[in-house]
Design a protein around this motif. Structure first.
Motif, short mmCIF file in Angstrom:
data_model
loop_
_atom_site.label_atom_id
_atom_site.label_comp_id
_atom_site.label_asym_id
_atom_site.label_seq_id
_atom_site.Cartn_x
_atom_site.Cartn_y
_atom_site.Cartn_z
N SER A 69 -12.55 34.53 15.84
CA SER A 69 -13.82 35.58 16.86
C SER A 69 -12.64 35.98 17.73
CB SER A 69 -14.64 35.40 16.88
OG SER A 69 -15.43 34.79 15.27
N GLY A 70 -12.96 37.03 18.47
CA GLY A 70 -12.42 37.11 19.51
C GLY A 70 -11.12 38.20 19.65
N ASP A 71 -10.98 38.77 18.72
CA ASP A 71 -9.74 40.01 18.56
C ASP A 71 -9.30 40.42 17.49
OD1 ASP A 71 -8.64 37.52 17.16
OD2 ASP A 71 -7.40 37.36 18.35
N GLU A 72 -10.16 40.61 17.12
CA GLU A 72 -10.86 41.50 15.47
C GLU A 72 -10.06 43.01 15.38
OE1 GLU A 72 -13.64 40.26 17.15
OE2 GLU A 72 -14.40 38.89 16.55
N GLY A 73 -9.62 43.18 14.34
CA GLY A 73 -9.24 44.68 14.34
C GLY A 73 -10.18 45.41 13.70
N PRO A 74 -10.43 47.03 14.38
CA PRO A 74 -11.00 47.78 13.91
C PRO A 74 -11.92 47.08 12.90
CG PRO A 74 -9.24 48.98 13.67
CD PRO A 74 -8.88 47.37 14.24
N GLU A 75 -11.47 47.32 11.28
CA GLU A 75 -12.37 46.68 9.99
C GLU A 75 -13.42 45.76 10.55
OE1 GLU A 75 -9.00 46.38 7.19
OE2 GLU A 75 -9.67 48.27 6.50
N ILE A 76 -12.16 44.63 10.71
CA ILE A 76 -13.82 43.98 11.45
C ILE A 76 -14.54 44.01 12.42
CG2 ILE A 76 -13.68 41.24 11.84
CD1 ILE A 76 -10.83 41.08 10.71
N GLU A 77 -14.21 44.38 13.34
CA GLU A 77 -15.42 45.46 13.93
C GLU A 77 -16.49 45.96 13.50
OE1 GLU A 77 -13.12 47.00 17.67
OE2 GLU A 77 -12.04 44.90 18.06
N GLY A 78 -15.96 47.05 12.56
CA GLY A 78 -16.82 48.07 12.38
C GLY A 78 -17.92 47.42 11.20
N VAL A 79 -17.43 46.49 10.49
CA VAL A 79 -18.39 44.95 9.67
C VAL A 79 -19.60 44.64 10.98
CG1 VAL A 79 -19.05 42.73 8.58
CG2 VAL A 79 -16.59 44.93 8.11
N TYR A 80 -18.87 44.38 11.99
CA TYR A 80 -19.94 43.38 12.92
C TYR A 80 -20.74 44.35 13.74
CZ TYR A 80 -17.77 38.52 12.76
OH TYR A 80 -16.86 37.42 12.35
N ASP A 81 -20.55 45.99 13.59
CA ASP A 81 -21.08 46.52 14.14
C ASP A 81 -22.58 47.20 13.76
OD1 ASP A 81 -20.18 46.97 16.59
OD2 ASP A 81 -18.71 48.78 15.82
N ASP A 82 -21.81 47.43 12.36
CA ASP A 82 -22.78 47.76 11.08
C ASP A 82 -23.97 46.64 11.53
OD1 ASP A 82 -21.79 49.73 10.31
OD2 ASP A 82 -20.88 49.53 8.63
N VAL A 83 -23.81 45.36 10.94
CA VAL A 83 -24.55 44.27 11.45
C VAL A 83 -25.27 44.09 12.07
CG1 VAL A 83 -24.75 41.93 11.52
CG2 VAL A 83 -22.96 43.02 9.69
N ARG A 84 -24.63 43.85 13.27
CA ARG A 84 -25.85 44.32 14.81
C ARG A 84 -26.60 45.56 14.02
NH1 ARG A 84 -22.11 45.63 18.01
NH2 ARG A 84 -21.47 43.63 18.69
N GLU A 85 -26.73 46.73 14.07
CA GLU A 85 -27.91 47.76 13.68
C GLU A 85 -28.94 47.58 12.66
OE1 GLU A 85 -26.16 51.28 12.62
OE2 GLU A 85 -24.85 51.37 14.34
N ARG A 86 -28.18 46.51 11.93
CA ARG A 86 -28.90 46.13 10.47
C ARG A 86 -30.27 45.04 11.62
NH1 ARG A 86 -24.80 45.02 6.26
NH2 ARG A 86 -26.86 43.74 4.60
N LEU A 87 -29.90 44.05 12.19
CA LEU A 87 -29.91 42.96 12.59
C LEU A 87 -31.13 43.35 13.48
CD1 LEU A 87 -27.27 39.91 12.89
CD2 LEU A 87 -29.64 40.48 11.28
#
Length: 335
Positions: free
Chosen positions: A34-52
């Motif tokens: 973690s810590g230096d994710e690219g835009p695709e990985i960041e996008g997954v985490y953004d989606d998960v955050r919204e869901r949570l």
């Protein structure tokens, strides 16, 4: 006594997000960097955050956490993503069948901003935001020091690091400092006072939010408990799931803060508590401590992070917490 439904965060990843991250990063979740994710990985985490966040809102929680989906190493996360920390081998996470990468501190713990960035994103999704932060004693306990060379200096450095991180937070309602190591690996004479001072240093950096030092996986030693009460926090957390009698003993014999956090839902067991059970556990605690002890607020929470649960059970436990305080509010309206 106001009752506020919340959690200590550390939520499970939805299965589809796990699969997507595994494909993107190329290996299993506990090995993900973690810590230096690219835009695709960041996008997954953004989606998960919204869901949570949405799950918490739907459950009726009074405080909403960011979810800590990126915390592959759980409480060790703020160090494992730091530029001056080398992530070592896989080690067991407390007494669970879960693992994290040992953060080996090899240089100064300078400001990172990683926690604040996630909270900034969550702040756009809710007005009832609660920050989740590893407590300084627990974070130091989970790490290996190859730089400072002295336990007291290392603990002070971790506390200063966390204080700088907390000072950069957006506006939040509450900050939960998670301190399980105070229970599982209690500090000895002298160190117990330093642990309290470290918690105090982090709490002092919090701007206009209530600070809860949440302990779990048992009860604090009496002396450790007494020193923790010296820290300038608004509430101390008590795990009523793991050891309700010893935790009540500490409060009854030695007092506590004006507010408390009560671990009344099991963060590791798939058995889902009913809202009535949650309320009964809170009422039992209130009846078990002296009448002279009058609490301003009781945070009703899971005793531990909920990472260990299947997603459906995790969601059901959130709903139980939310329904428990909703029932209290309804009773007050009709009283």
């Amino acid at each position: 006594m106001e009752r506020i439904a919340t959690t200590p965060g550390l939520y499970p990843l939805p299965d589809d997000a796990k699969d997507a991250l595994s494909d993107l990063k190329g290996h299993q979740k506990h090995d993900l960097v973690s810590g230096d994710e690219g835009p695709e990985i960041e996008g997954v985490y953004d989606d998960v955050r919204e869901r949570l966040v949405a799950v918490q809102r739907d459950a009726g929680l009074d405080r909403v956490v960011e979810g800590q989906a990126r915390w592959d190493d759980m409480l060790a996360h703020p160090l494992t993503v730091h530029e001056n920390v080398e992530t070592g081998g896989i080690v067991r996470y407390y007494d669970n069948n879960n693992f994290y990468r040992d953060p080996v501190v090899e240089g100064d713990l300078t400001f990172s901003g990683d926690l604040a960035a996630d909270l900034e994103a969550a702040a756009d999704l809710t007005d009832d935001l609660q920050a989740v932060v590893p407590g300084p004693y627990s974070l130091a306990d989970l790490a290996t020091d190859d730089h400072y060379g002295d336990d007291a200096e290392f603990l002070a450095a971790v506390a200063e690091f966390l204080a700088d991180e907390v000072a950069a937070f957006p506006d939040v309602e509450t900050v939960f400092l998670l301190e399980p190591s105070l229970v599982t690996n209690p500090p000895g004479d002298g160190e117990d006072e330093r642990a309290s001072e470290a918690v105090d240093a982090v709490a002092a950096a919090v701007d206009d939010a209530d600070v809860v030092a949440h302990t779990y996986w048992g009860a604090l030693d009496e002396k450790v408990h007494a020193h923790l009460l010296d820290a300038d926090v608004d509430a101390v957390g008590y795990d009523l799931v793991t050891d309700h009698e010893a935790n009540v003993h500490n409060v009854a014999e030695y007092g506590t803060k004006d507010s408390v956090a009560l671990g009344v839902v099991d963060g590791q067991n798939t058995l889902v508590e009913s809202p009535d059970t949650v309320r009964e556990r809170v009422d039992w605690f209130r009846d078990a401590v002296p009448d002279a002890v009058d609490f301003e607020t009781a945070y009703l929470t899971a005793n531990t992070g909920l990472f260990y649960l299947p997603v459906n059970r995790f969601e059901e436990k959130l709903a139980a917490l939310g329904a428990a305080t909703a029932a209290d509010e309804a009773e007050e309206v009709t009283a």
